[in-house]
Write a protein that holds these residues in place. Sequence first.
Motif, PDB file in Angstrom:
ATOM      1  N   ARG A  72       0.840  -1.200   0.000  1.00 34.60           N
ATOM      2  CA  ARG A  72       0.000   0.000   0.000  1.00 34.60           C
ATOM      3  C   ARG A  72       0.878   1.255   0.000  1.00 34.60           C
ATOM      4  O   ARG A  72       0.573   2.250  -0.663  1.00 34.60           O
ATOM      5  N   GLY A  73       1.975   1.208   0.725  1.00 36.81           N
ATOM      6  CA  GLY A  73       2.875   2.355   0.744  1.00 36.81           C
ATOM      7  C   GLY A  73       3.502   2.627  -0.598  1.00 36.81           C
ATOM      8  O   GLY A  73       3.696   3.787  -0.993  1.00 36.81           O
ATOM      9  N   GLN A  74       3.791   1.563  -1.351  1.00 31.63           N
ATOM     10  CA  GLN A  74       4.347   1.744  -2.684  1.00 31.63           C
ATOM     11  C   GLN A  74       3.371   2.502  -3.590  1.00 31.63           C
ATOM     12  O   GLN A  74       3.762   3.376  -4.361  1.00 31.63           O
ATOM     13  N   ASN A  75       2.103   2.165  -3.478  1.00 35.85           N
ATOM     14  CA  ASN A  75       1.094   2.834  -4.306  1.00 35.85           C
ATOM     15  C   ASN A  75       0.883   4.280  -3.880  1.00 35.85           C
ATOM     16  O   ASN A  75       0.521   5.133  -4.703  1.00 35.85           O
ATOM     17  N   LEU A  76       1.106   4.568  -2.610  1.00 34.89           N
ATOM     18  CA  LEU A  76       0.838   5.902  -2.102  1.00 34.89           C
ATOM     19  C   LEU A  76       2.013   6.854  -2.307  1.00 34.89           C
ATOM     20  O   LEU A  76       1.820   8.071  -2.344  1.00 34.89           O
ATOM     21  N   LEU A  77       3.222   6.332  -2.426  1.00 34.09           N
ATOM     22  CA  LEU A  77       4.373   7.212  -2.589  1.00 34.09           C
ATOM     23  C   LEU A  77       4.430   7.837  -3.983  1.00 34.09           C
ATOM     24  O   LEU A  77       5.009   8.908  -4.154  1.00 34.09           O
ATOM     25  N   THR A  78       3.831   7.193  -4.951  1.00 38.76           N
ATOM     26  CA  THR A  78       3.830   7.738  -6.305  1.00 38.76           C
ATOM     27  C   THR A  78       3.094   9.072  -6.399  1.00 38.76           C
ATOM     28  O   THR A  78       3.637  10.047  -6.947  1.00 38.76           O
ATOM     29  N   PRO A  79       1.858   9.200  -5.899  1.00 41.88           N
ATOM     30  CA  PRO A  79       1.216  10.529  -5.953  1.00 41.88           C
ATOM     31  C   PRO A  79       1.944  11.579  -5.131  1.00 41.88           C
ATOM     32  O   PRO A  79       1.886  12.769  -5.453  1.00 41.88           O
ATOM     33  N   LEU A  80       2.654  11.156  -4.089  1.00 37.10           N
ATOM     34  CA  LEU A  80       3.439  12.117  -3.308  1.00 37.10           C
ATOM     35  C   LEU A  80       4.528  12.739  -4.173  1.00 37.10           C
ATOM     36  O   LEU A  80       4.750  13.954  -4.137  1.00 37.10           O
ATOM     37  N   ALA A  81       5.201  11.924  -4.976  1.00 38.22           N
ATOM     38  CA  ALA A  81       6.231  12.447  -5.870  1.00 38.22           C
ATOM     39  C   ALA A  81       5.620  13.321  -6.963  1.00 38.22           C
ATOM     40  O   ALA A  81       6.189  14.358  -7.335  1.00 38.22           O
ATOM     41  N   ILE A  82       4.456  12.925  -7.480  1.00 40.01           N
ATOM     42  CA  ILE A  82       3.813  13.705  -8.549  1.00 40.01           C
ATOM     43  C   ILE A  82       3.419  15.090  -8.057  1.00 40.01           C
ATOM     44  O   ILE A  82       3.669  16.107  -8.719  1.00 40.01           O
ATOM     45  N   VAL A  83       2.801  15.148  -6.882  1.00 44.31           N
ATOM     46  CA  VAL A  83       2.409  16.443  -6.327  1.00 44.31           C
ATOM     47  C   VAL A  83       3.638  17.304  -6.051  1.00 44.31           C
ATOM     48  O   VAL A  83       3.636  18.532  -6.285  1.00 44.31           O
ATOM     49  N   GLY A  84       4.711  16.689  -5.563  1.00 46.22           N
ATOM     50  CA  GLY A  84       5.934  17.449  -5.316  1.00 46.22           C
ATOM     51  C   GLY A  84       6.498  18.057  -6.579  1.00 46.22           C
ATOM     52  O   GLY A  84       6.922  19.217  -6.596  1.00 46.22           O
ATOM     53  N   MET A  85       6.486  17.289  -7.669  1.00 46.21           N
ATOM     54  CA  MET A  85       6.997  17.814  -8.937  1.00 46.21           C
ATOM     55  C   MET A  85       6.143  18.961  -9.452  1.00 46.21           C
ATOM     56  O   MET A  85       6.660  19.998  -9.885  1.00 46.21           O
ATOM     57  N   LEU A  86       4.825  18.786  -9.422  1.00 47.52           N
ATOM     58  CA  LEU A  86       3.944  19.844  -9.921  1.00 47.52           C
ATOM     59  C   LEU A  86       4.048  21.106  -9.070  1.00 47.52           C
ATOM     60  O   LEU A  86       3.989  22.230  -9.596  1.00 47.52           O
ATOM     61  N   ALA A  87       4.213  20.935  -7.755  1.00 46.43           N
ATOM     62  CA  ALA A  87       4.291  22.099  -6.869  1.00 46.43           C
ATOM     63  C   ALA A  87       5.585  22.879  -7.083  1.00 46.43           C
ATOM     64  O   ALA A  87       5.605  24.114  -6.956  1.00 46.43           O
ATOM     65  N   LEU A  88       6.669  22.203  -7.429  1.00 42.53           N
ATOM     66  CA  LEU A  88       7.948  22.884  -7.602  1.00 42.53           C
ATOM     67  C   LEU A  88       8.052  23.615  -8.930  1.00 42.53           C
ATOM     68  O   LEU A  88       8.915  24.486  -9.085  1.00 42.53           O
ATOM     69  N   VAL A  89       7.195  23.278  -9.880  1.00 42.53           N
ATOM     70  CA  VAL A  89       7.268  23.946 -11.187  1.00 42.53           C
ATOM     71  C   VAL A  89       6.975  25.439 -11.050  1.00 42.53           C
ATOM     72  O   VAL A  89       7.582  26.271 -11.732  1.00 42.53           O
ATOM     73  N   VAL A  90       6.079  25.816 -10.166  1.00 43.63           N
ATOM     74  CA  VAL A  90       5.692  27.222 -10.023  1.00 43.63           C
ATOM     75  C   VAL A  90       6.873  28.088  -9.579  1.00 43.63           C
ATOM     76  O   VAL A  90       7.211  29.077 -10.255  1.00 43.63           O
ATOM     77  N   PRO A  91       7.554  27.768  -8.466  1.00 42.78           N
ATOM     78  CA  PRO A  91       8.700  28.619  -8.101  1.00 42.78           C
ATOM     79  C   PRO A  91       9.856  28.525  -9.094  1.00 42.78           C
ATOM     80  O   PRO A  91      10.587  29.506  -9.269  1.00 42.78           O
ATOM     81  N   VAL A  92      10.012  27.393  -9.757  1.00 50.10           N
ATOM     82  CA  VAL A  92      11.088  27.277 -10.745  1.00 50.10           C
ATOM     83  C   VAL A  92      10.849  28.239 -11.907  1.00 50.10           C
ATOM     84  O   VAL A  92      11.743  28.999 -12.304  1.00 50.10           O
ATOM     85  N   THR A  93       9.648  28.226 -12.467  1.00 48.02           N
ATOM     86  CA  THR A  93       9.361  29.078 -13.618  1.00 48.02           C
ATOM     87  C   THR A  93       9.294  30.560 -13.228  1.00 48.02           C
ATOM     88  O   THR A  93       9.766  31.420 -13.982  1.00 48.02           O
ATOM     89  N   LEU A  94       8.722  30.870 -12.077  1.00 45.36           N
ATOM     90  CA  LEU A  94       8.648  32.270 -11.662  1.00 45.36           C
ATOM     91  C   LEU A  94      10.029  32.854 -11.396  1.00 45.36           C
ATOM     92  O   LEU A  94      10.326  33.985 -11.814  1.00 45.36           O
TER      93      LEU A  94
END
Length: 266
Positions: free
Chosen positions: A111-133
């Motif tokens: 179950r943890g393996q399945n849950l860690l994937t969305p954690l990484a996805i959200v982290g990537m999407l959240a970091l795009v904003v400060p990177v581009t700005l």
Amino acid sequence: MTSTSPSLAAATAARPPAASRRAVDAPTRMFHWLFALSFAGAWLTGDAERWRALHVVLGYTMAGLLAFRIVYGLVGPRQARLSLTFRRLGGSLRWLRGAVASRLSGVDWRRGQNLLTPLAIVGMLALVVPVTLSGYATFHEWADGEWLEEIHEFFANALLWVVLAHLALLAVLSLLRRQNQALPMLTGRLPGRGPDLVQQNRVGLALLVLAAVLAYGSWEWQQAPHGLLPSKALRGGDHRKRRQGDDDRARAPTPVQPAPVRSILV
């Protein structure tokens, strides 16, 4: 040997294809690969001044793709909704707290393996904003000094580490489950019987996203004086060189002119 070949061929032809079901639609997969290629290109061109124009365009492309993903995550199908990703993120945080509280004893690792994937996805999407700005502010020189560039580099490195962690997680899951976990993002399908999780593939929308990215890149190429490939004169490089030359000339001491020699002849 010859007599068995037709029977083997017939058995192979009669064998039904492996059962699978659609799990990821075409627009989501198109966003994923265009975003991955844009980030890889932006990272590789980040430290070279001669690649500056292409680096900036790739950064803008990432920002545009993020905007599409947010809109599609609000109005798209259920499997592409951002609300579903955030619910999985909440489950990931609860799983992590439970794992820490139990000191990793009796933890449901699958179950943890399945849950860690969305954690990484959200982290990537959240970091795009400060990177581009921060990249936009650095390119347009909103402030003096190098602190904006350092902020941009910090968030870019953070995004790189999250991407590497995501790839490492996919590799580990692929080994543990003996199944390529990245394949559904290529084919859009999961092995196994059952109804499709995504009813419509929406290939037309995926092609529209690709066409928009290519059109934007073509427009930027035409706008750049020397294109987006390395050359001796790029927009950002020329601007900085001209300004640096003006500053050097402004700081240079004024040469002392010799006094005029008066004629002694009358």
